[in-house]
Scaffold this active site. Structure first.
Site, PDB file in Angstrom:
ATOM      1  CG  ASP A 104      -1.911   1.204   1.174  1.00  0.00           C
ATOM      2  OD1 ASP A 104      -2.440   1.495   0.086  1.00  0.00           O
ATOM      3  OD2 ASP A 104      -2.123   1.866   2.197  1.00  0.00           O
ATOM      4  CB  SER A 105       0.195   4.763  -0.845  1.00  0.00           C
ATOM      5  OG  SER A 105      -0.979   4.906  -0.069  1.00  0.00           O
ATOM      6  CD  GLU A 123      -0.266   7.124   5.225  1.00  0.00           C
ATOM      7  OE1 GLU A 123       0.922   7.156   5.614  1.00  0.00           O
ATOM      8  OE2 GLU A 123      -0.931   6.070   5.156  1.00  0.00           O
ATOM      9  CB  CYS A 149      -9.632   4.338  -0.092  1.00  0.00           C
ATOM     10  SG  CYS A 149      -8.053   4.847   0.626  1.00  0.00           S
TER      11      CYS A 149
HETATM   12  N1  DGL Z   1      -4.997   2.841   0.580  1.00  0.00           N
HETATM   13  C1  DGL Z   1      -4.945   3.444  -0.739  1.00  0.00           C
HETATM   14  C2  DGL Z   1      -6.172   3.023  -1.533  1.00  0.00           C
HETATM   15  O1  DGL Z   1      -6.755   1.973  -1.219  1.00  0.00           O
HETATM   16  C3  DGL Z   1      -4.720   4.912  -0.543  1.00  0.00           C
HETATM   17  C4  DGL Z   1      -4.292   5.624  -1.724  1.00  0.00           C
HETATM   18  C5  DGL Z   1      -3.546   6.896  -1.469  1.00  0.00           C
HETATM   19  O2  DGL Z   1      -2.373   6.804  -1.090  1.00  0.00           O
HETATM   20  O3  DGL Z   1      -4.125   7.955  -1.743  1.00  0.00           O
HETATM   21  O4  DGL Z   1      -6.566   3.651  -2.483  1.00  0.00           O
END
Ligand code: DGL
Length: 269
Positions: free
Chosen positions: A7-8, A162, A194
């Site tokens: 994930d990011s 975040e 998300c």
């Molecule tokens: N958890 C990511 C998703 O499901 C987040 C994306 C982001 O970094 O904006 O889209």
């Protein structure tokens, strides 16, 4: 023994928790690209390049299978990565399709023609990039007819999570739900599209009302992964499990504790 989970940032931990519960004997290597989060406000090429790089790093560390526990990466980058040539014995999967299979009342991997399903009005909450990609609607239309999908691009929510600003994150969720309900006053189902959003599940449910069935991906992805691994045993790779990040490991460990209520020790890549 590890399966890669990408994930990011912190959101994929909501998926990791569920897959660990479902598959307690499997090791997982979690990769948070925190240096580049959030992905959801980036251009498509950027999201592809960052995701592709992370997936290759996980493959190189011994993961045969990488799960993109990020809808933005799944929506924008997955297909391109799969089509540009995956190395022998490696796989990369997203988190979109299992969720849609559940809402459209299908068995895992059932690709039969689209048909009428019980749900008629679906609200999708996702990042701006996921909404712009229309990937959710495309996958939905492969499986169901006559379903109205209304979207809300939830700008700012991932950033607030975040950066550890829970108060802002909650306020933003409430205002995004209000905006969605002005466009679709009575959704039957709401999709948290998300993986960060389940960290605020109760706020979504409260703002949407008790009549709305709120779907998040963790347990759904976990069940579909367990089914996949029964058919593809060799996909459990030979690397070590753990938590790695491109960002500041200490800061991320603290934020993970704040949102998940337990200590996770990230290491820098
Ligand atoms: N958890 C990511 C998703 O499901 C987040 C994306 C982001 O970094 O904006 O889209």
């Amino acid at each position: 023994m590890a399966i890669g989970i990408f994930d990011s940032g912190l959101g994929g931990l909501t998926v990791l928790d569920a897959v660990q519960d479902q598959l307690p004997d499997v090791q997982f290597l979690y990769f948070a690209d925190s240096e580049h989060a959030p992905y959801g406000v980036r251009a498509s090429n950027d999201i592809h390049d960052l995701t592709n790089d992370a997936v290759h790093q996980l493959w190189d560390r011994g993961c045969n299978l990488v799960i993109l526990a990020c809808n933005t990466a799944s929506a924008v980058a997955l297909r391109r990565i799969q089509e540009s040539g995956v190395p022998q014995g490696k796989r990369v999967l997203g988190v979109f399709v299992p969720l849609i299979e559940v809402i459209t009342e299908r068995k895992w991997g059932d690709n039969s023609p689209p048909r009428e399903v019980a749900v008629k009005n679906v609200a999708l909450f996702a990042t701006p990039a996921t909404v712009a990609s229309r990937a959710f609607q495309r996958e939905f239309a492969f499986r169901a007819v006559g379903v109205d999908v209304e979207t809300q691009a939830c700008a700012g929510v991932v950033d607030a999570i975040e950066s550890g600003d829970l108060i802002l994150a909650r306020e933003l969720v409430r205002s995004h739900v209000e905006a969605l309900m002005r466009k679709m006053p009575n959704p039957q189902a709401a999709v948290l599209g998300c993986t960060h959003y389940p960290l605020l599940f109760d706020i979504f449910q409260e703002a949407l009302g008790a009549n709305v069935n709120v779907y998040s991906q963790g347990s759904i992805v976990a069940e579909s992964l367990a089914d996949y691994l029964m058919r593809h045993e060799n996909m459990v790779g030979d690397g070590d499990g753990g938590f790695i990040t491109t960002g500041d490991a200490d800061t991320l460990s603290e934020q993970a504790a704040q949102f998940l209520g337990r200590r996770i020790d990230f290491k820098s890549v």
